[in-house]
Scaffold this active site. Structure first.
Site, PDB file in Angstrom:
ATOM      1  N   GLU A 123       0.748  -1.088  -0.044  1.00  0.00           N
ATOM      2  CA  GLU A 123       0.024  -0.144   0.148  1.00  0.00           C
ATOM      3  C   GLU A 123       0.984   1.110  -0.112  1.00  0.00           C
ATOM      4  O   GLU A 123       1.774   1.398   0.848  1.00  0.00           O
ATOM      5  CB  GLU A 123      -1.039   0.080   1.310  1.00  0.00           C
ATOM      6  CG  GLU A 123      -2.030   1.081   1.042  1.00  0.00           C
ATOM      7  CD  GLU A 123      -2.959   1.289   2.263  1.00  0.00           C
ATOM      8  OE1 GLU A 123      -3.671   2.061   2.462  1.00  0.00           O
ATOM      9  OE2 GLU A 123      -2.820   0.021   3.197  1.00  0.00           O
ATOM     10  N   GLY A 263       3.275   2.438  10.395  1.00  0.00           N
ATOM     11  CA  GLY A 263       3.035   1.766  11.896  1.00  0.00           C
ATOM     12  C   GLY A 263       2.852   0.225  11.539  1.00  0.00           C
ATOM     13  O   GLY A 263       3.189  -0.630  12.153  1.00  0.00           O
ATOM     14  N   GLU A 266      -2.341  -3.889   7.279  1.00  0.00           N
ATOM     15  CA  GLU A 266      -3.441  -4.696   7.289  1.00  0.00           C
ATOM     16  C   GLU A 266      -3.633  -5.872   6.193  1.00  0.00           C
ATOM     17  O   GLU A 266      -4.659  -6.673   5.921  1.00  0.00           O
ATOM     18  CB  GLU A 266      -4.857  -3.960   7.421  1.00  0.00           C
ATOM     19  CG  GLU A 266      -5.503  -3.456   6.132  1.00  0.00           C
ATOM     20  CD  GLU A 266      -4.931  -2.056   5.695  1.00  0.00           C
ATOM     21  OE1 GLU A 266      -5.528  -1.296   4.903  1.00  0.00           O
ATOM     22  OE2 GLU A 266      -3.932  -1.470   6.319  1.00  0.00           O
ATOM     23  N   ASN A 267      -2.441  -6.211   5.617  1.00  0.00           N
ATOM     24  CA  ASN A 267      -2.633  -7.088   4.489  1.00  0.00           C
ATOM     25  C   ASN A 267      -3.563  -8.328   4.933  1.00  0.00           C
ATOM     26  O   ASN A 267      -3.210  -8.861   6.134  1.00  0.00           O
ATOM     27  CB  ASN A 267      -1.150  -8.015   4.174  1.00  0.00           C
ATOM     28  CG  ASN A 267      -0.138  -6.853   4.045  1.00  0.00           C
ATOM     29  OD1 ASN A 267      -0.067  -5.911   3.194  1.00  0.00           O
ATOM     30  ND2 ASN A 267       0.690  -6.697   5.039  1.00  0.00           N
ATOM     31  N   HIS A 299      -6.499  -1.700  15.235  1.00  0.00           N
ATOM     32  CA  HIS A 299      -6.905  -1.027  14.181  1.00  0.00           C
ATOM     33  C   HIS A 299      -6.565  -1.913  12.844  1.00  0.00           C
ATOM     34  O   HIS A 299      -7.371  -1.947  11.929  1.00  0.00           O
ATOM     35  CB  HIS A 299      -5.799   0.219  14.021  1.00  0.00           C
ATOM     36  CG  HIS A 299      -5.987   1.022  12.764  1.00  0.00           C
ATOM     37  ND1 HIS A 299      -6.875   2.020  12.812  1.00  0.00           N
ATOM     38  CD2 HIS A 299      -5.658   0.827  11.434  1.00  0.00           C
ATOM     39  CE1 HIS A 299      -6.835   2.682  11.463  1.00  0.00           C
ATOM     40  NE2 HIS A 299      -6.004   1.777  10.697  1.00  0.00           N
ATOM     41  N   GLU A 300      -5.433  -2.640  12.931  1.00  0.00           N
ATOM     42  CA  GLU A 300      -5.194  -3.693  11.573  1.00  0.00           C
ATOM     43  C   GLU A 300      -6.070  -4.614  11.616  1.00  0.00           C
ATOM     44  O   GLU A 300      -6.700  -5.176  10.419  1.00  0.00           O
ATOM     45  CB  GLU A 300      -3.675  -3.997  11.821  1.00  0.00           C
ATOM     46  CG  GLU A 300      -2.675  -2.776  11.761  1.00  0.00           C
ATOM     47  CD  GLU A 300      -2.779  -1.746  10.708  1.00  0.00           C
ATOM     48  OE1 GLU A 300      -3.304  -2.072   9.567  1.00  0.00           O
ATOM     49  OE2 GLU A 300      -2.436  -0.449  10.787  1.00  0.00           O
ATOM     50  N   HIS A 303      -9.537  -3.599  10.094  1.00  0.00           N
ATOM     51  CA  HIS A 303      -9.266  -3.500   8.859  1.00  0.00           C
ATOM     52  C   HIS A 303      -9.939  -4.691   8.096  1.00  0.00           C
ATOM     53  O   HIS A 303     -10.166  -4.872   6.814  1.00  0.00           O
ATOM     54  CB  HIS A 303      -8.072  -3.366   8.398  1.00  0.00           C
ATOM     55  CG  HIS A 303      -7.614  -1.818   8.099  1.00  0.00           C
ATOM     56  ND1 HIS A 303      -8.448  -0.763   7.343  1.00  0.00           N
ATOM     57  CD2 HIS A 303      -6.738  -0.910   8.558  1.00  0.00           C
ATOM     58  CE1 HIS A 303      -8.199   0.112   7.347  1.00  0.00           C
ATOM     59  NE2 HIS A 303      -7.037   0.214   8.062  1.00  0.00           N
ATOM     60  N   GLU A 322      -9.653   4.017   6.259  1.00  0.00           N
ATOM     61  CA  GLU A 322      -8.840   4.508   7.449  1.00  0.00           C
ATOM     62  C   GLU A 322      -9.674   5.218   8.445  1.00  0.00           C
ATOM     63  O   GLU A 322      -9.534   5.024   9.720  1.00  0.00           O
ATOM     64  CB  GLU A 322      -7.583   5.283   6.889  1.00  0.00           C
ATOM     65  CG  GLU A 322      -6.698   4.507   5.912  1.00  0.00           C
ATOM     66  CD  GLU A 322      -6.142   3.418   6.636  1.00  0.00           C
ATOM     67  OE1 GLU A 322      -6.432   3.169   8.049  1.00  0.00           O
ATOM     68  OE2 GLU A 322      -5.451   2.529   5.998  1.00  0.00           O
TER      69      GLU A 322
END
Length: 883
Positions: A123, A263, A266-267, A299-300, A303, A322
């Site tokens: 990304e 940071g 999120e793959n 957060h990830e 996602h 996001e």
């Protein structure tokens, strides 16, 4: 490196892809110097696409070795940034073989090496550095990935989805085959090949399905992974409980890497993290580190649904994933904090989020980089991973929840997923789902106008005026809104602004009232401002009130409430809304700091000191809340309140006020130090962290007094504290007070943690951010054996901390700080344009500087902007700053 001018990409130019790639198999023969990638795609023309439509494939810094269409060589055309295939059949198989050099990839975008291991970051547009591909988020494909690498060096081979097979090969290599059952865009692709160890945890979802959670790290770091695993488990459980969203893969993996631009990423099923947001134990991580890990892991993981299962149609819709996911991780952190610390903990987390928004996003909205939450154009998409997209985007989502309620928001999420699961969509689609799920709500009624939050840049300013009529027992509140012009947007329309409010009596008691849309009285109401000026009549008000407006920071606006010090002192002491109590303290501090910055006469009066003393002595208040109230506004936030900025003067004034608080509240600081002494071992939970934070704030103030006894106590804590929070805060107290013991403490700290990179990042940053830091001291840090410009964490810890986090030392009338900044931007740009562009933003508000600084800055900036080798990323930032 290309030096030609990059084109401007416009949102209005969007065209749907002409071809879909339903299935792709990628084969990697991994080698540090030359990795071979074979891509086999099943391609079909999209319905409605012209039969003559070409297939455009992006490619950058890769070598094309062969291209076959349905097994035969096919002629292609070279384009600026890729290749084009013309005269294509309706469906076909395309095989492309490319080669790339992971070791030579210093940009850390695409496939690269960190130490002796392979990692990816795709990304936003890194996949094109791996193979030729339509590298855009609305092309979603099912990936099968075959990895082959030397088994003795790379015994762990990971990719997205589920592991289908793994076997040793006769030539000493290991082969692993991964299959992702869900279609995804190329930016979510990931692979890792390394020697790693992992912490594992098996869980069972509410639906009864078993999953394997894994956190992979380098050998020697396994003892620092428990908190990350606990955070991941909490994230999975919270998303199931709050939104009914379950983990959809057999396994979910987190991998930590020390060389990473962001940071975390999120793959799908294979999250790759900066080590900073994975590794923690009491000896090496602070309370803030523990909180950040919890937030970023959440957060990830979140996602997985808001970003992966439903992704953005184009990069202009970046906040679709996001902003929404930042909102979700904020809610997650608040809910977890409340489990141990109650509603006070929730309020503290909210204040911390608002403080971040004001520190980083409000200045962006007021400067040359101002852009809407959904941008209209860009040159380099990496430059739009901004606070506006993330933090302001989260506030836009939060306003939706405020307007429809928590239950209504959950209904909107359900409708959003039922409509769009597996699709690439827009911010408008999310807003429509929220409004449609809540017919008749204010969001539904004003949905088109609410969309202006996505379309208009800038921070709206609200002005409030109130009038009490004792005879009719009414209070009329008039609100006006306006937004200043921003680049490309001279005229602004009125927006939908939810204003949570209450009334406080002069005696401090909460006043009940009846809003126009209610039948009964209550202590609070939600007013929805939709006009440039609007009056709201509140009935059955028994006394002349003080309005408590924008409770919980219900909208990302700047509020002029017209209140004076006397009113704010009452709100600080009595308001039932914690955010507005904190806000009253901030406004009281500013009303003393700003005149002193302008006129040079700081007055810290008895009324203000008594109010702060009352907060410190109030047994009903949480220590974490007390720490927030007693922490002065930052130098950056003070600067934003001024028309012209003199950073050294702001620093000196704020330091003088800190010293005044240290002197005038000395007895209270000493009392806190003793009463908050720990009585058990370290825990990062909310209650213990709050007690540590307030106790260490007391130590910081006591060290400012120059008292050898207190500075000696701080040095002793550097030596023998049982946790990094206390140890590092004591070190910071010595450095911040310029104590004689500071140098010895720094040396002792470095000797103890020389083999802990994340701890050494703190050590570097503390010195780069020290009051009065000289440029030669920064250069000395860069000559340190452990400094590397190629490692983003280390570069940020020194250079970014000095240039962006130490304004009082960086801004000098002789321009030496600016010359240093330009030198480092050039050096970083040649290695890693993403990091360089972020550093370039240290000067995007230069026009607001006082004349001596602005006059020194401009020629340096123009010379840097004229440098012929600059990347598009850095050139875009400088161009906007100088426009």
């Amino acid at each position: 490196m290309r030096t030609d001018q990059a084109p401007v990409i416009s949102r209005l130019q969007y065209e749907a892809p002409a071809y879909a790639i339903d299935q792709v198999t990628l084969e990697f023969d991994l080698d540090p110097e030359r990795t071979r990638v074979k891509s086999r795609m099943q391609v079909r023309r999209m319905p409605g696409a012209a039969p003559t439509a070409p297939l455009l494939l992006d490619g950058e810094d890769i070598t094309l070795q062969s291209l076959l269409l349905d097994g035969k060589p096919y002629v292609y055309a070279q384009t600026d940034g890729g290749i084009r295939l013309d005269k294509l059949p309706e469906t076909f198989a395309l095989e492309i073989v490319t080669a790339c050099s992971p070791r030579g990839n210093t940009r850390l975008s695409g496939l690269y090496m960190s130490g002796d291991a392979f990692f990816t970051q795709c990304e936003a547009e890194g996949f094109r550095r791996i193979t030729y591909w339509p590298d855009r988020p609305d092309v979603m494909s099912r990936f099968t990935v075959v990895l082959r690498a030397d088994k003795s060096i790379y015994p762990v081979l990971l990719s997205n989805g589920n592991l289908r097979s793994q076997r040793p090969l006769d030539d000493g290599r290991l082969e692993a085959v991964w299959e992702d059952p869900f279609p995804k865009p190329s930016y979510l692709f990931a692979l890792v090949a390394a020697r790693l160890v992992c912490r594992e945890q098996r869980i069972r979802s509410r639906a009864g399905r078993e999953h394997l959670l894994q956190v992979y790290v380098r050998e020697g770091d396994l003892d620092k992974t428990d908190h990350a695993m606990q955070s991941l488990m909490a994230s999975v459980a919270w998303d199931e409980q709050r939104f009914g969203l379950s983990l959809d893969l057999d396994r979910f993996m987190i991998v930590a890497v020390s060389d990473f631009n962001m940071g975390a990423m999120e793959n799908k099923g294979l999250n790759i993290f900066n080590t900073k947001y994975v590794l923690a134990n009491p000896a090496t991580a602070t309370d803030a580190d523990y909180q950040h890990i919890e937030s970023v892991v959440g957060h990830e993981y979140f996602h997985n649904w808001t970003g992966n299962r439903i992704t953005c149609r184009d990069w202009f819709q970046l906040s679709l994933k996001e902003g929404l996911t930042v909102f979700r991780d904020q809610e997650f952190s608040q809910d977890l904090a409340a489990q141990s610390g109650g509603e006070s903990a929730r309020a503290v987390k909210r204040i911390e989020d608002v403080r971040t928004l004001r520190a980083v996003q409000f200045p962006e909205d007021a400067g040359p980089m101002a852009h809407p939450v959904r941008p209209d154009s860009y040159v380099a998409i990496d430059n739009f991973y901004t606070p506006t997209v993330y933090e302001k985007g989260a506030e836009v989502v939060r306003m939706m929840q405020t307007l429809v309620g928590r239950a209504g928001f959950a209904k909107g999420m359900q409708l959003y997923f039922s409509r769009h699961d597996g699709q690439a969509v827009t911010c408008d689609d999310f807003l429509a789902a929220m409004a449609d799920a809540n017919p008749g709500s204010a969001l539904d009624t004003h949905r088109q106008q609410f969309g202006l939050w996505y379309a208009q840049a800038g921070t709206p300013r609200l002005r409030a005026q109130g009038r009490f009529d004792a005879a009719s027992r009414t209070y009329t509140l008039t609100l006006t809104q306006a937004c200043q012009p921003t680049p490309g947007q001279g005229e602004k329309q009125a927006q939908v602004v939810p204003v949570r409010m209450g009334l406080v009596g002069r005696d401090g008691a909460a006043l009940a009232f009846r809003a126009e849309d209610r039948t009964g009285r209550g202590p609070e109401a939600l007013l929805v401002l939709t006009q440039p000026e609007q009056s709201f009549v509140l009935h059955e008000v028994d006394a002349d009130p003080i309005p408590s407006l924008l409770r919980g920071f219900s909208a990302p606006v700047i509020l002029d409430d017209g209140l004076g010090d006397a009113d704010r002192l009452i709100l600080l002491a009595h308001d039932t809304d914690p955010f507005n109590r904190w806000e009253a303290a901030q406004r009281l501090a500013l009303s003393r700091l700003l005149p002193a910055v302008r006129e040079g006469d700081l007055k810290v009066d008895a009324a203000y000191l008594d109010a702060l003393r009352a907060v410190l002595r109030d047994p009903a208040l949480d220590p974490a809340f007390k720490e927030l109230v007693l922490t002065l506004p930052s130098e950056g936030y003070i600067a934003e309140q001024l028309g012209e900025i003199d950073p050294p003067r702001i620093h000196q004034t704020r330091q003088a006020m800190r010293l005044a608080l240290a002197q005038q509240l000395q007895a209270d600081w000493e009392q806190l130090w003793h009463t908050l002494a720990p009585n058990r071992g370290y825990s990062p939970d909310f209650a213990d962290a709050g007690r540590r934070g307030l106790r260490n704030l007391a130590l910081t103030h006591l060290c400012l007094l120059g008292d050898a006894q207190w500075q000696g106590r701080a040095y002793q804590r550097v030596k023998d504290a049982d946790n990094m929070t206390d140890r590092f805060d004591a070190l910071a107290a010595l450095v911040g007070s310029r104590a004689q013991l500071a140098e010895a403490a720094l040396q002792r700290f470095a000797a103890q943690f020389a083999h802990e990179p994340l701890v050494m990042d703190k050590w570097f940053a503390l010195q780069a951010g020290a009051p009065g830091a000289e440029i030669e001291a920064i250069r000395a840090l860069m000559r340190h054996a452990d400094f590397s410009l190629r490692n983003p964490n280390r570069a940020r810890s020194v250079i970014s901390t000095f240039c962006q986090g130490n304004p009082g030392a960086f801004h000098r009338a002789d321009g030496a700080g600016y010359a240093f900044w330009a030198e480092q931007v050039r050096a970083l740009d040649a290695i890693n344009p993403q990091v360089a562009a972020r550093l370039a933003r240290a000067m995007d508000r230069w026009r607001k500087l006082a004349p001596p600084y602005a006059q020194s800055a401009e020629p340096v900036m123009r010379e840097l902007a004229a440098h012929p080798g600059l990347s598009a990323d850095t050139r875009e930032i400088l161009g906007k700053a100088l426009a």
